[in-house]
Design a protein around this motif. Sequence first.
Motif, PDB file in Angstrom:
ATOM      1  N   UNK A 231       0.822  -1.208   0.000  1.00  0.00           N
ATOM      2  CA  UNK A 231       0.000   0.000   0.000  1.00  0.00           C
ATOM      3  C   UNK A 231       0.854   1.256   0.000  1.00  0.00           C
ATOM      4  N   UNK A 232       1.932   1.239   0.778  1.00  0.00           N
ATOM      5  CA  UNK A 232       2.827   2.395   0.832  1.00  0.00           C
ATOM      6  C   UNK A 232       3.591   2.542  -0.479  1.00  0.00           C
ATOM      7  N   UNK A 233       3.999   1.406  -1.070  1.00  0.00           N
ATOM      8  CA  UNK A 233       4.655   1.463  -2.386  1.00  0.00           C
ATOM      9  C   UNK A 233       3.704   2.066  -3.412  1.00  0.00           C
ATOM     10  N   UNK A 234       2.452   1.633  -3.408  1.00  0.00           N
ATOM     11  CA  UNK A 234       1.465   2.153  -4.362  1.00  0.00           C
ATOM     12  C   UNK A 234       1.250   3.647  -4.179  1.00  0.00           C
ATOM     13  N   UNK A 235       1.451   4.122  -2.949  1.00  0.00           N
ATOM     14  CA  UNK A 235       1.271   5.555  -2.683  1.00  0.00           C
ATOM     15  C   UNK A 235       2.455   6.385  -3.165  1.00  0.00           C
ATOM     16  N   UNK A 236       3.521   5.714  -3.577  1.00  0.00           N
ATOM     17  CA  UNK A 236       4.654   6.435  -4.147  1.00  0.00           C
ATOM     18  C   UNK A 236       5.904   6.468  -3.297  1.00  0.00           C
ATOM     19  N   UNK A 253      -1.744   1.979  -9.364  1.00  0.00           N
ATOM     20  CA  UNK A 253      -0.370   2.466  -9.542  1.00  0.00           C
ATOM     21  C   UNK A 253       0.697   1.468  -9.107  1.00  0.00           C
ATOM     22  N   UNK A 254       0.303   0.224  -8.802  1.00  0.00           N
ATOM     23  CA  UNK A 254       1.277  -0.777  -8.364  1.00  0.00           C
ATOM     24  C   UNK A 254       1.732  -1.612  -9.558  1.00  0.00           C
ATOM     25  N   UNK A 255       3.036  -1.814  -9.664  1.00  0.00           N
ATOM     26  CA  UNK A 255       3.608  -2.580 -10.766  1.00  0.00           C
ATOM     27  C   UNK A 255       4.659  -3.537 -10.222  1.00  0.00           C
ATOM     28  N   UNK A 256       4.789  -4.708 -10.862  1.00  0.00           N
ATOM     29  CA  UNK A 256       5.748  -5.711 -10.426  1.00  0.00           C
ATOM     30  C   UNK A 256       6.774  -5.955 -11.530  1.00  0.00           C
ATOM     31  N   UNK A 257       8.047  -6.048 -11.136  1.00  0.00           N
ATOM     32  CA  UNK A 257       9.130  -6.290 -12.071  1.00  0.00           C
ATOM     33  C   UNK A 257       9.917  -7.533 -11.650  1.00  0.00           C
TER      34      UNK A 257
END
Length: 308
Positions: A231-236, A253-257
């Motif tokens: 959730x914090x990653x998605x928030x930027x 806005x969440x992406x996985x690599x």
Amino acid sequence: MDIRHLKYFVAVVEEQSFTKASERLFIAQPPLSRQIQNLEDELGLQLLQRGSRPVKTTDAGQFFYQHAKKVLSNIEQMVSMTKRVGKTDQTLKIGFVGSLLLGLLPQIIYEFRKLLPNVSIDLVEMGTLEQMEALKKGEIDVSFGRLKFSDPSIRRILLRNEPLVLAINKYHPLAQHNDGVHLADIVDEVILCYPNTGNQNFANYINNLFAEHGLTPSNIKYLSNIQLALGIVASGEGVCIVPYNSRSIHMANLQYLPILDIGAVSPIFLSFQEGNDNEYIHLLLRTIELIYQKIEIDTKITLTQTFN
């Protein structure tokens, strides 16, 4: 020599005091001292250094202590397993780490339930180290965990190595690296790890992964769980390394690599008490194998594939 002698000797060594050992064992100190003396007389060896404060073992005493601990542990496990075998109810208790619910574990349990309609299956969420203690005490029958450990009383089977991926905000500069990133690319990022409790956990595993590649992250923050971290990653803010199946968690806005480094995987182990490879465990392994074959996951599951 009997079990009582072993318990008495182990207590003295661990407490480093006859007084404290007698309190732990709820016996008077003189009888305890006599029992230790009788043990030494029977062996014809001195096990404790005379006059040492705190009490210390001789070399022979230390050797005897290590093996006495194993004998007592085996007896405890034998008792717990016998109690479980003797129970009339048909209940299989399975421990698991929560992150595995994002992968194939629900499907495995569903198919396993269909094979055993008359057996009650209890699922208990717990960390890998908690699983080990629960297995040894007979509180669960089998467990699914991620961490490597060493315990001669527990048998482990590697089910598969699940790749690790990097969760980032889709507007992060690294988002353009669709083919994947290396750990060196994120070593200076704010890295969110979970959980924030215990020493042997997934966060510790990620730290060790960086260390194995000669890297030291400059800014790690620890959070309680994967949902909060993502959730914090998605928030930027920050990035987070998670198992591949965590991609089922969708947020705006969440992406996985992919992570391209060799060894960037999270092992998944099935564990049970040594000697407890009963028909349920064989059936559970067969269920897993069939599911993996169906979705073309490469694995070789056998009861002889253990990791000590």
